[in-house]
Design a protein around this motif. Sequence first.
Motif, short mmCIF file in Angstrom:
data_model
loop_
_atom_site.label_atom_id
_atom_site.label_comp_id
_atom_site.label_asym_id
_atom_site.label_seq_id
_atom_site.Cartn_x
_atom_site.Cartn_y
_atom_site.Cartn_z
N PRO A 83 30.87 52.75 26.97
CA PRO A 83 29.81 52.71 27.99
C PRO A 83 29.40 51.29 28.33
N GLY A 84 29.45 50.96 29.62
CA GLY A 84 29.04 49.64 30.08
C GLY A 84 30.13 48.59 30.06
N SER A 85 31.30 48.89 29.54
CA SER A 85 32.38 47.90 29.54
C SER A 85 32.73 47.51 30.97
N PRO A 86 32.83 46.19 31.26
CA PRO A 86 33.20 45.75 32.62
C PRO A 86 34.71 45.91 32.84
N VAL A 87 35.11 47.14 33.13
CA VAL A 87 36.53 47.48 33.21
C VAL A 87 37.24 46.69 34.31
N LEU A 88 36.55 46.44 35.43
CA LEU A 88 37.15 45.69 36.53
C LEU A 88 36.05 44.94 37.27
N SER A 89 36.30 43.69 37.61
CA SER A 89 35.38 42.90 38.42
C SER A 89 36.13 42.38 39.64
N VAL A 90 35.59 42.65 40.82
CA VAL A 90 36.22 42.25 42.08
C VAL A 90 35.30 41.24 42.76
N SER A 91 35.83 40.05 43.02
CA SER A 91 35.02 38.98 43.62
C SER A 91 35.67 38.47 44.90
N GLY A 92 34.83 38.17 45.88
CA GLY A 92 35.29 37.66 47.16
C GLY A 92 34.13 37.71 48.13
N THR A 93 34.41 37.79 49.41
CA THR A 93 33.32 38.00 50.36
C THR A 93 32.88 39.46 50.29
N PHE A 94 31.64 39.70 50.67
CA PHE A 94 31.17 41.09 50.70
C PHE A 94 32.07 41.92 51.60
N ALA A 95 32.50 41.35 52.72
CA ALA A 95 33.31 42.09 53.68
C ALA A 95 34.62 42.59 53.09
N GLU A 96 35.25 41.80 52.23
CA GLU A 96 36.53 42.24 51.67
C GLU A 96 36.35 43.11 50.44
N CYS A 97 35.34 42.85 49.64
CA CYS A 97 35.14 43.62 48.41
C CYS A 97 34.62 45.03 48.69
N VAL A 98 33.76 45.17 49.68
CA VAL A 98 33.13 46.46 49.92
C VAL A 98 34.15 47.50 50.37
N LEU A 99 35.26 47.04 50.96
CA LEU A 99 36.27 47.98 51.45
C LEU A 99 37.08 48.63 50.35
N LEU A 100 37.01 48.09 49.14
CA LEU A 100 37.92 48.52 48.07
C LEU A 100 37.34 49.60 47.17
N GLU A 101 36.09 49.97 47.35
CA GLU A 101 35.43 50.87 46.40
C GLU A 101 36.18 52.20 46.24
N THR A 102 36.47 52.86 47.33
CA THR A 102 37.11 54.17 47.24
C THR A 102 38.51 54.06 46.64
N LEU A 103 39.26 53.06 47.08
CA LEU A 103 40.61 52.87 46.55
C LEU A 103 40.58 52.66 45.04
N VAL A 104 39.75 51.74 44.59
CA VAL A 104 39.69 51.40 43.17
C VAL A 104 39.21 52.59 42.34
N LEU A 105 38.13 53.22 42.77
CA LEU A 105 37.58 54.32 41.97
C LEU A 105 38.46 55.55 41.98
N SER A 106 39.11 55.84 43.09
CA SER A 106 39.95 57.04 43.13
C SER A 106 41.11 56.92 42.14
N ILE A 107 41.64 55.71 41.96
CA ILE A 107 42.73 55.51 41.01
C ILE A 107 42.22 55.47 39.58
N LEU A 108 41.23 54.63 39.32
CA LEU A 108 40.77 54.46 37.94
C LEU A 108 40.10 55.71 37.40
N ASN A 109 39.29 56.39 38.21
CA ASN A 109 38.63 57.59 37.71
C ASN A 109 39.63 58.67 37.34
N HIS A 110 40.72 58.77 38.09
CA HIS A 110 41.75 59.75 37.77
C HIS A 110 42.58 59.32 36.57
N ASP A 111 43.17 58.15 36.65
CA ASP A 111 44.13 57.74 35.62
C ASP A 111 43.48 57.53 34.26
#
Length: 427
Positions: free
Chosen positions: A105-133
Amino acid sequence: MTSGTALMTDQYELTMLDAALADGTADRRATFEVFARSLPHGRRYGVVAGTARVLESLTRFSYGDDELAALRATGALSERVLDHLAGFRFAGDVVGYPEGELYFPGSPVLSVSGTFAECVLLETLVLSILNHDCAIASAAARMATAAAGRRLIEMGSRRTHEEAAVAAARAAYLAGFDATSNLEAAARYGVPTTGTSAHAFTLLHDTEEEAFRAQVAALGVGTTLLVDTYDITEGIETAVRVAGPELGAVRIDSGDLGVMAQRARQQLDALGATRTRVVLSGDLDEHAIAGLRAEPVDAYGVGTSVVTGSGAPTAGMVYKLVEVDGRPVAKRSSSKESRGGAKSAVRRHRPTGTAVEEVVHRIDHPVEVGEHDRVVPVDLVKAGETVSGLPSLADAREHLRRNLVAIPWEGLKLSRGEPAVPTTFVP
Protein backbone atom coordinates in the motif's frame (compact mmCIF):
# COMPACT_ATOMS: atom_id res chain seq x y z
CA MET A 1 -3.87 6.05 -40.85
CA THR A 2 -4.22 4.51 -37.39
CA SER A 3 -1.02 5.11 -35.43
CA GLY A 4 -1.33 3.20 -32.21
CA THR A 5 -2.95 3.28 -28.79
CA ALA A 6 -3.98 6.93 -28.51
CA LEU A 7 -7.71 6.21 -28.37
CA MET A 8 -7.01 4.55 -25.01
CA THR A 9 -7.92 7.98 -23.63
CA ASP A 10 -11.03 8.89 -21.69
CA GLN A 11 -13.22 11.85 -22.50
CA TYR A 12 -12.54 13.52 -19.18
CA GLU A 13 -8.78 13.49 -19.85
CA LEU A 14 -9.35 15.44 -23.06
CA THR A 15 -11.78 17.76 -21.29
CA MET A 16 -9.06 18.63 -18.77
CA LEU A 17 -6.56 19.09 -21.57
CA ASP A 18 -8.93 21.42 -23.42
CA ALA A 19 -9.41 23.62 -20.36
CA ALA A 20 -5.68 23.61 -19.57
CA LEU A 21 -4.84 24.68 -23.12
CA ALA A 22 -7.40 27.46 -22.86
CA ASP A 23 -6.14 28.90 -19.57
CA GLY A 24 -2.41 28.45 -20.20
CA THR A 25 -1.72 25.76 -17.56
CA ALA A 26 -1.13 22.93 -20.03
CA ASP A 27 2.63 23.48 -20.08
CA ARG A 28 3.12 23.49 -16.31
CA ARG A 29 5.52 20.75 -15.18
CA ALA A 30 3.68 17.91 -13.48
CA THR A 31 4.29 14.54 -11.89
CA PHE A 32 1.59 11.90 -11.70
CA GLU A 33 2.03 8.87 -9.47
CA VAL A 34 0.53 5.37 -9.73
CA PHE A 35 -0.09 3.58 -6.43
CA ALA A 36 -2.58 1.36 -4.65
CA ARG A 37 -4.13 2.70 -1.46
CA SER A 38 -4.58 -0.85 -0.22
CA LEU A 39 -4.15 -4.43 -1.32
CA PRO A 40 -7.15 -6.56 -2.32
CA HIS A 41 -8.93 -8.14 0.64
CA GLY A 42 -6.84 -10.90 2.18
CA ARG A 43 -3.68 -10.22 0.14
CA ARG A 44 -0.30 -9.57 1.72
CA TYR A 45 1.65 -8.33 -1.29
CA GLY A 46 1.15 -7.28 -4.88
CA VAL A 47 3.28 -8.15 -7.92
CA VAL A 48 4.25 -5.54 -10.50
CA ALA A 49 3.51 -6.71 -14.05
CA GLY A 50 2.66 -4.92 -17.26
CA THR A 51 5.37 -2.24 -17.07
CA ALA A 52 6.95 -3.43 -20.31
CA ARG A 53 3.53 -3.35 -21.97
CA VAL A 54 3.04 0.23 -20.77
CA LEU A 55 6.37 1.28 -22.25
CA GLU A 56 5.69 -0.48 -25.54
CA SER A 57 2.27 1.18 -25.76
CA LEU A 58 3.79 4.55 -24.95
CA THR A 59 6.03 4.35 -28.02
CA ARG A 60 2.89 3.97 -30.17
CA PHE A 61 0.84 6.61 -28.37
CA SER A 62 0.19 9.25 -31.02
CA TYR A 63 -2.80 10.61 -32.88
CA GLY A 64 -2.92 9.85 -36.58
CA ASP A 65 -5.53 10.83 -39.11
CA ASP A 66 -7.92 8.04 -38.14
CA GLU A 67 -7.84 8.85 -34.43
CA LEU A 68 -8.28 12.57 -35.05
CA ALA A 69 -11.19 11.91 -37.41
CA ALA A 70 -12.84 9.68 -34.81
CA LEU A 71 -12.43 12.32 -32.12
CA ARG A 72 -13.67 15.11 -34.38
CA ALA A 73 -16.75 13.05 -35.23
CA THR A 74 -17.82 13.01 -31.57
CA GLY A 75 -18.33 16.78 -31.69
CA ALA A 76 -17.17 16.92 -28.08
CA LEU A 77 -13.73 18.45 -28.63
CA SER A 78 -12.54 21.84 -29.75
CA GLU A 79 -10.23 22.37 -32.71
CA ARG A 80 -7.74 23.67 -30.15
CA VAL A 81 -7.46 20.19 -28.61
CA LEU A 82 -7.43 18.43 -31.96
CA ASP A 83 -4.62 20.66 -33.23
CA HIS A 84 -2.63 19.92 -30.09
CA LEU A 85 -3.16 16.17 -30.39
CA ALA A 86 -2.06 16.15 -34.02
CA GLY A 87 1.53 16.73 -32.96
CA PHE A 88 1.48 14.77 -29.72
CA ARG A 89 4.45 12.69 -28.64
CA PHE A 90 5.31 11.95 -25.03
CA ALA A 91 8.65 13.61 -24.24
CA GLY A 92 8.68 13.24 -20.46
CA ASP A 93 10.21 10.86 -17.94
CA VAL A 94 8.93 7.69 -16.33
CA VAL A 95 10.36 6.12 -13.19
CA GLY A 96 8.91 3.03 -11.58
CA TYR A 97 9.11 -0.40 -10.02
CA PRO A 98 10.50 -2.95 -12.47
CA GLU A 99 8.43 -5.96 -13.45
CA GLY A 100 8.67 -8.79 -10.96
CA GLU A 101 8.93 -6.34 -8.06
CA LEU A 102 6.61 -6.55 -5.07
CA TYR A 103 4.51 -3.57 -4.08
CA PHE A 104 2.59 -2.65 -0.95
CA PRO A 105 0.00 0.00 0.00
CA GLY A 106 1.32 3.40 -1.05
CA SER A 107 4.30 2.11 -3.04
CA PRO A 108 5.08 4.57 -5.89
CA VAL A 109 4.76 1.90 -8.58
CA LEU A 110 5.07 4.41 -11.44
CA SER A 111 5.83 8.13 -11.66
CA VAL A 112 5.17 10.03 -14.89
CA SER A 113 6.71 13.49 -15.26
CA GLY A 114 6.40 16.06 -18.04
CA THR A 115 3.99 18.80 -18.96
CA PHE A 116 0.47 18.49 -17.62
CA ALA A 117 -0.74 18.28 -21.22
CA GLU A 118 1.27 15.15 -22.00
CA CYS A 119 0.96 13.38 -18.66
CA VAL A 120 -2.79 13.77 -18.26
CA LEU A 121 -3.42 11.87 -21.50
CA LEU A 122 -1.78 8.69 -20.20
CA GLU A 123 -3.98 7.89 -17.20
CA THR A 124 -6.35 5.44 -18.86
CA LEU A 125 -3.60 3.72 -20.84
CA VAL A 126 -1.36 3.25 -17.80
CA LEU A 127 -4.07 2.16 -15.40
CA SER A 128 -5.82 -0.19 -17.80
CA ILE A 129 -2.58 -2.15 -18.25
CA LEU A 130 -1.21 -2.06 -14.71
CA ASN A 131 -4.53 -2.72 -12.96
CA HIS A 132 -5.07 -5.81 -15.10
CA ASP A 133 -1.57 -7.26 -15.28
CA CYS A 134 -0.70 -6.64 -11.62
CA ALA A 135 -3.95 -8.29 -10.54
CA ILE A 136 -3.24 -11.39 -12.64
CA ALA A 137 0.40 -11.63 -11.56
CA SER A 138 -0.48 -11.17 -7.89
CA ALA A 139 -2.99 -14.03 -8.05
CA ALA A 140 -0.65 -16.22 -10.10
CA ALA A 141 2.20 -15.73 -7.64
CA ARG A 142 -0.01 -17.01 -4.81
CA MET A 143 -0.87 -20.04 -6.91
CA ALA A 144 2.80 -20.67 -7.67
CA THR A 145 3.58 -20.55 -3.96
CA ALA A 146 0.72 -22.96 -3.23
CA ALA A 147 1.92 -25.33 -5.97
CA ALA A 148 5.26 -25.67 -4.15
CA GLY A 149 7.31 -26.35 -7.25
CA ARG A 150 4.78 -28.42 -9.16
CA ARG A 151 4.11 -27.44 -12.76
CA LEU A 152 1.44 -24.80 -13.43
CA ILE A 153 -0.28 -24.33 -16.78
CA GLU A 154 -2.33 -21.22 -17.59
CA MET A 155 -5.38 -22.25 -19.63
CA GLY A 156 -7.92 -19.47 -19.14
CA SER A 157 -8.13 -17.88 -22.60
CA ARG A 158 -11.78 -18.88 -22.99
CA ARG A 159 -12.72 -17.14 -19.77
CA THR A 160 -11.71 -13.58 -20.63
CA HIS A 161 -11.44 -11.02 -23.44
CA GLU A 162 -9.28 -12.15 -26.36
CA GLU A 163 -6.61 -9.47 -25.78
CA ALA A 164 -6.79 -9.82 -22.00
CA ALA A 165 -6.10 -13.53 -22.49
CA VAL A 166 -2.72 -12.78 -24.06
CA ALA A 167 -1.76 -10.28 -21.36
CA ALA A 168 -2.94 -12.68 -18.65
CA ALA A 169 -0.79 -15.49 -20.03
CA ARG A 170 2.23 -13.19 -19.95
CA ALA A 171 1.52 -11.99 -16.41
CA ALA A 172 0.95 -15.52 -15.13
CA TYR A 173 4.22 -16.70 -16.67
CA LEU A 174 6.06 -13.77 -15.10
CA ALA A 175 4.58 -14.77 -11.74
CA GLY A 176 5.73 -18.39 -11.86
CA PHE A 177 3.46 -20.35 -14.18
CA ASP A 178 5.40 -22.69 -16.43
CA ALA A 179 3.39 -22.56 -19.64
CA THR A 180 0.19 -21.36 -21.31
CA SER A 181 -2.23 -22.81 -23.82
CA ASN A 182 -2.44 -19.39 -25.52
CA LEU A 183 -0.46 -19.48 -28.76
CA GLU A 184 -0.56 -15.71 -29.27
CA ALA A 185 1.27 -15.29 -25.96
CA ALA A 186 3.99 -17.53 -27.34
CA ALA A 187 4.22 -15.58 -30.60
CA ARG A 188 4.15 -12.15 -28.94
CA TYR A 189 6.09 -12.72 -25.73
CA GLY A 190 7.83 -16.07 -26.01
CA VAL A 191 5.77 -17.73 -23.27
CA PRO A 192 6.18 -21.55 -23.45
CA THR A 193 3.04 -23.36 -24.57
CA THR A 194 1.48 -26.69 -23.86
CA GLY A 195 -1.92 -28.28 -24.27
CA THR A 196 -3.91 -31.43 -24.77
CA SER A 197 -7.26 -32.41 -26.20
CA ALA A 198 -10.65 -31.57 -24.72
CA HIS A 199 -13.69 -33.76 -24.21
CA ALA A 200 -14.89 -32.90 -27.70
CA PHE A 201 -12.11 -34.97 -29.25
CA THR A 202 -13.13 -38.04 -27.29
CA LEU A 203 -16.79 -37.51 -28.11
CA LEU A 204 -15.92 -37.15 -31.78
CA HIS A 205 -14.90 -40.82 -31.88
CA ASP A 206 -17.14 -43.83 -31.47
CA THR A 207 -15.15 -45.04 -28.46
CA GLU A 208 -12.72 -43.58 -25.98
CA GLU A 209 -10.09 -46.07 -27.14
CA GLU A 210 -10.35 -44.86 -30.73
CA ALA A 211 -9.86 -41.28 -29.56
CA PHE A 212 -6.81 -42.20 -27.49
CA ARG A 213 -5.28 -44.22 -30.33
CA ALA A 214 -5.74 -41.30 -32.73
CA GLN A 215 -4.12 -38.85 -30.32
CA VAL A 216 -1.17 -41.13 -29.55
CA ALA A 217 -0.67 -41.86 -33.26
CA ALA A 218 -0.51 -38.14 -33.99
CA LEU A 219 1.39 -36.88 -30.94
CA GLY A 220 3.29 -39.86 -29.54
CA VAL A 221 3.12 -41.68 -26.23
CA GLY A 222 4.41 -38.61 -24.39
CA THR A 223 1.06 -36.87 -24.87
CA THR A 224 -1.48 -36.16 -22.13
CA LEU A 225 -4.76 -38.06 -22.35
CA LEU A 226 -7.96 -36.65 -20.84
CA VAL A 227 -9.44 -39.60 -18.95
CA ASP A 228 -12.65 -38.30 -17.35
CA THR A 229 -15.04 -38.04 -20.30
CA TYR A 230 -16.82 -41.20 -19.15
CA ASP A 231 -15.40 -43.25 -16.28
CA ILE A 232 -11.98 -42.26 -14.90
CA THR A 233 -10.91 -45.76 -13.85
CA GLU A 234 -11.79 -47.20 -17.25
CA GLY A 235 -10.23 -44.18 -18.94
CA ILE A 236 -6.89 -44.72 -17.23
CA GLU A 237 -6.92 -48.42 -18.02
CA THR A 238 -7.64 -47.68 -21.68
CA ALA A 239 -5.01 -44.92 -21.81
CA VAL A 240 -2.23 -47.21 -20.57
CA ARG A 241 -3.37 -50.07 -22.80
CA VAL A 242 -3.20 -47.79 -25.83
CA ALA A 243 -0.04 -45.80 -25.06
CA GLY A 244 1.82 -48.24 -22.87
CA PRO A 245 3.55 -47.58 -19.55
CA GLU A 246 5.49 -44.66 -21.06
CA LEU A 247 2.34 -42.54 -21.41
CA GLY A 248 3.26 -38.94 -20.65
CA ALA A 249 0.33 -37.91 -18.46
CA VAL A 250 -3.35 -38.27 -17.72
CA ARG A 251 -5.54 -35.25 -17.04
CA ILE A 252 -8.55 -35.24 -14.72
CA ASP A 253 -10.90 -32.27 -15.00
CA SER A 254 -13.81 -33.19 -12.72
CA GLY A 255 -14.85 -34.91 -9.50
CA ASP A 256 -13.21 -34.82 -6.09
CA LEU A 257 -9.76 -34.01 -7.43
CA GLY A 258 -7.85 -35.06 -4.32
CA VAL A 259 -9.49 -38.47 -4.22
CA MET A 260 -9.20 -38.86 -7.99
CA ALA A 261 -5.49 -38.03 -7.90
CA GLN A 262 -4.82 -40.70 -5.27
CA ARG A 263 -6.78 -43.34 -7.17
CA ALA A 264 -5.17 -42.40 -10.47
CA ARG A 265 -1.67 -42.65 -9.02
CA GLN A 266 -2.38 -46.04 -7.46
CA GLN A 267 -3.92 -47.35 -10.67
CA LEU A 268 -1.12 -46.05 -12.88
CA ASP A 269 1.52 -47.58 -10.64
CA ALA A 270 -0.32 -50.91 -10.60
CA LEU A 271 -0.39 -50.83 -14.41
CA GLY A 272 3.34 -50.20 -14.55
CA ALA A 273 2.99 -46.57 -15.65
CA THR A 274 5.00 -45.31 -12.70
CA ARG A 275 6.37 -42.32 -14.60
CA THR A 276 3.06 -41.20 -16.08
CA ARG A 277 2.19 -37.83 -14.58
CA VAL A 278 -1.15 -36.83 -13.04
CA VAL A 279 -2.46 -33.44 -14.18
CA LEU A 280 -5.46 -31.84 -12.48
CA SER A 281 -7.67 -29.03 -13.78
CA GLY A 282 -11.18 -27.79 -13.14
CA ASP A 283 -11.99 -24.60 -11.20
CA LEU A 284 -8.68 -24.50 -9.35
CA ASP A 285 -7.47 -21.47 -7.42
CA GLU A 286 -4.66 -20.95 -4.91
CA HIS A 287 -6.71 -22.34 -2.04
CA ALA A 288 -7.70 -25.47 -3.95
CA ILE A 289 -4.10 -25.97 -5.05
CA ALA A 290 -2.88 -25.63 -1.47
CA GLY A 291 -5.51 -28.16 -0.39
CA LEU A 292 -4.09 -30.64 -2.90
CA ARG A 293 -0.49 -30.23 -1.77
CA ALA A 294 -0.38 -33.61 -0.04
CA GLU A 295 -1.85 -35.45 -3.01
CA PRO A 296 0.16 -37.19 -5.77
CA VAL A 297 -0.25 -34.40 -8.31
CA ASP A 298 2.40 -33.49 -10.87
CA ALA A 299 0.83 -30.45 -12.51
CA TYR A 300 -2.15 -28.11 -12.31
CA GLY A 301 -4.08 -26.48 -15.12
CA VAL A 302 -5.67 -23.19 -14.00
CA GLY A 303 -8.17 -21.23 -16.06
CA THR A 304 -10.88 -18.90 -14.80
CA SER A 305 -9.31 -18.08 -11.47
CA VAL A 306 -5.98 -16.89 -12.77
CA VAL A 307 -7.28 -14.77 -15.67
CA THR A 308 -9.78 -13.03 -13.36
CA GLY A 309 -7.30 -12.34 -10.57
CA SER A 310 -8.77 -15.02 -8.29
CA GLY A 311 -11.43 -12.73 -6.87
CA ALA A 312 -9.47 -9.49 -7.34
CA PRO A 313 -9.74 -8.63 -11.05
CA THR A 314 -8.17 -5.20 -10.57
CA ALA A 315 -5.18 -4.10 -8.53
CA GLY A 316 -7.03 -0.96 -7.41
CA MET A 317 -4.27 1.38 -8.59
CA VAL A 318 -4.88 5.09 -9.12
CA TYR A 319 -3.06 7.78 -11.12
CA LYS A 320 -2.80 10.98 -9.09
CA LEU A 321 -1.20 14.36 -9.64
CA VAL A 322 1.34 14.82 -6.83
CA GLU A 323 3.53 17.72 -7.98
CA VAL A 324 3.12 20.89 -10.07
CA ASP A 325 6.16 23.02 -10.97
CA GLY A 326 8.08 21.41 -8.13
CA ARG A 327 5.34 22.12 -5.57
CA PRO A 328 3.71 19.13 -3.82
CA VAL A 329 -0.04 18.86 -4.32
CA ALA A 330 -2.37 16.34 -2.70
CA LYS A 331 -5.99 15.26 -2.71
CA ARG A 332 -7.63 15.60 0.72
CA SER A 333 -10.99 13.90 0.18
CA SER A 334 -12.04 11.69 3.08
CA SER A 335 -10.74 8.11 2.69
CA LYS A 336 -9.13 9.01 -0.64
CA GLU A 337 -6.26 11.19 0.51
CA SER A 338 -3.00 11.27 -1.43
CA ARG A 339 0.49 12.34 -0.37
CA GLY A 340 2.02 15.21 -2.26
CA GLY A 341 5.42 15.33 -3.91
CA ALA A 342 7.31 13.11 -6.34
CA LYS A 343 8.45 10.03 -4.41
CA SER A 344 10.88 7.18 -4.31
CA ALA A 345 11.10 4.13 -2.07
CA VAL A 346 13.78 2.24 -0.19
CA ARG A 347 13.21 -1.35 0.85
CA ARG A 348 15.03 -2.18 4.05
CA HIS A 349 16.39 -5.67 4.74
CA ARG A 350 17.97 -7.55 7.57
CA PRO A 351 21.54 -8.82 7.01
CA THR A 352 19.93 -12.20 6.27
CA GLY A 353 18.12 -10.66 3.28
CA THR A 354 14.62 -10.61 4.77
CA ALA A 355 12.67 -7.49 3.83
CA VAL A 356 11.36 -5.63 6.87
CA GLU A 357 10.14 -2.20 5.71
CA GLU A 358 9.15 -0.16 2.64
CA VAL A 359 10.18 3.46 3.21
CA VAL A 360 8.39 5.86 0.86
CA HIS A 361 9.85 9.34 0.78
CA ARG A 362 9.77 12.51 -1.28
CA ILE A 363 12.62 12.74 -3.76
CA ASP A 364 13.65 16.09 -2.29
CA HIS A 365 13.80 14.46 1.17
CA PRO A 366 16.18 11.51 0.62
CA VAL A 367 16.61 8.84 3.28
CA GLU A 368 19.61 6.77 4.21
CA VAL A 369 20.15 3.60 2.18
CA GLY A 370 21.82 0.98 4.36
CA GLU A 371 24.21 -1.75 3.33
CA HIS A 372 21.42 -4.29 2.92
CA ASP A 373 18.78 -1.89 1.59
CA ARG A 374 17.95 -1.01 -1.99
CA VAL A 375 16.21 1.75 -3.89
CA VAL A 376 13.23 0.14 -5.62
CA PRO A 377 12.23 2.45 -8.53
CA VAL A 378 14.38 2.56 -11.66
CA ASP A 379 14.50 4.87 -14.68
CA LEU A 380 12.20 3.60 -17.42
CA VAL A 381 11.83 6.52 -19.85
CA LYS A 382 14.06 9.60 -20.20
CA ALA A 383 12.99 12.52 -22.37
CA GLY A 384 10.48 10.31 -24.14
CA GLU A 385 12.93 7.51 -24.94
CA THR A 386 12.76 4.11 -23.30
CA VAL A 387 15.87 3.38 -21.25
CA SER A 388 18.01 0.61 -22.70
CA GLY A 389 18.85 -2.57 -20.82
CA LEU A 390 15.54 -2.96 -18.98
CA PRO A 391 14.80 -6.46 -17.62
CA SER A 392 13.46 -9.13 -19.95
CA LEU A 393 10.46 -11.30 -19.12
CA ALA A 394 12.84 -14.03 -17.97
CA ASP A 395 14.67 -11.48 -15.78
CA ALA A 396 11.35 -10.42 -14.24
CA ARG A 397 10.49 -14.04 -13.37
CA GLU A 398 13.78 -14.44 -11.57
CA HIS A 399 13.47 -11.04 -9.88
CA LEU A 400 10.08 -12.03 -8.47
CA ARG A 401 11.43 -15.37 -7.27
CA ARG A 402 14.15 -13.56 -5.30
CA ASN A 403 11.64 -11.04 -3.94
CA LEU A 404 9.30 -13.76 -2.66
CA VAL A 405 12.20 -15.47 -0.91
CA ALA A 406 13.06 -12.17 0.77
CA ILE A 407 9.69 -11.45 2.40
CA PRO A 408 8.95 -12.89 5.87
CA TRP A 409 7.54 -16.42 5.67
CA GLU A 410 4.20 -15.35 7.12
CA GLY A 411 3.84 -12.99 4.16
CA LEU A 412 3.39 -16.02 1.90
CA LYS A 413 0.37 -17.31 3.77
CA LEU A 414 -2.91 -17.44 1.88
CA SER A 415 -4.85 -16.45 4.98
CA ARG A 416 -5.85 -12.87 5.74
CA GLY A 417 -3.30 -10.67 7.42
CA GLU A 418 -1.30 -7.49 7.32
CA PRO A 419 0.93 -6.68 4.32
CA ALA A 420 4.07 -8.81 4.29
CA VAL A 421 6.23 -5.69 4.51
CA PRO A 422 4.93 -2.57 6.31
CA THR A 423 5.08 0.79 4.54
CA THR A 424 6.49 3.86 6.29
CA PHE A 425 5.90 7.29 4.80
CA VAL A 426 8.57 9.92 5.46
CA PRO A 427 7.13 13.48 5.27
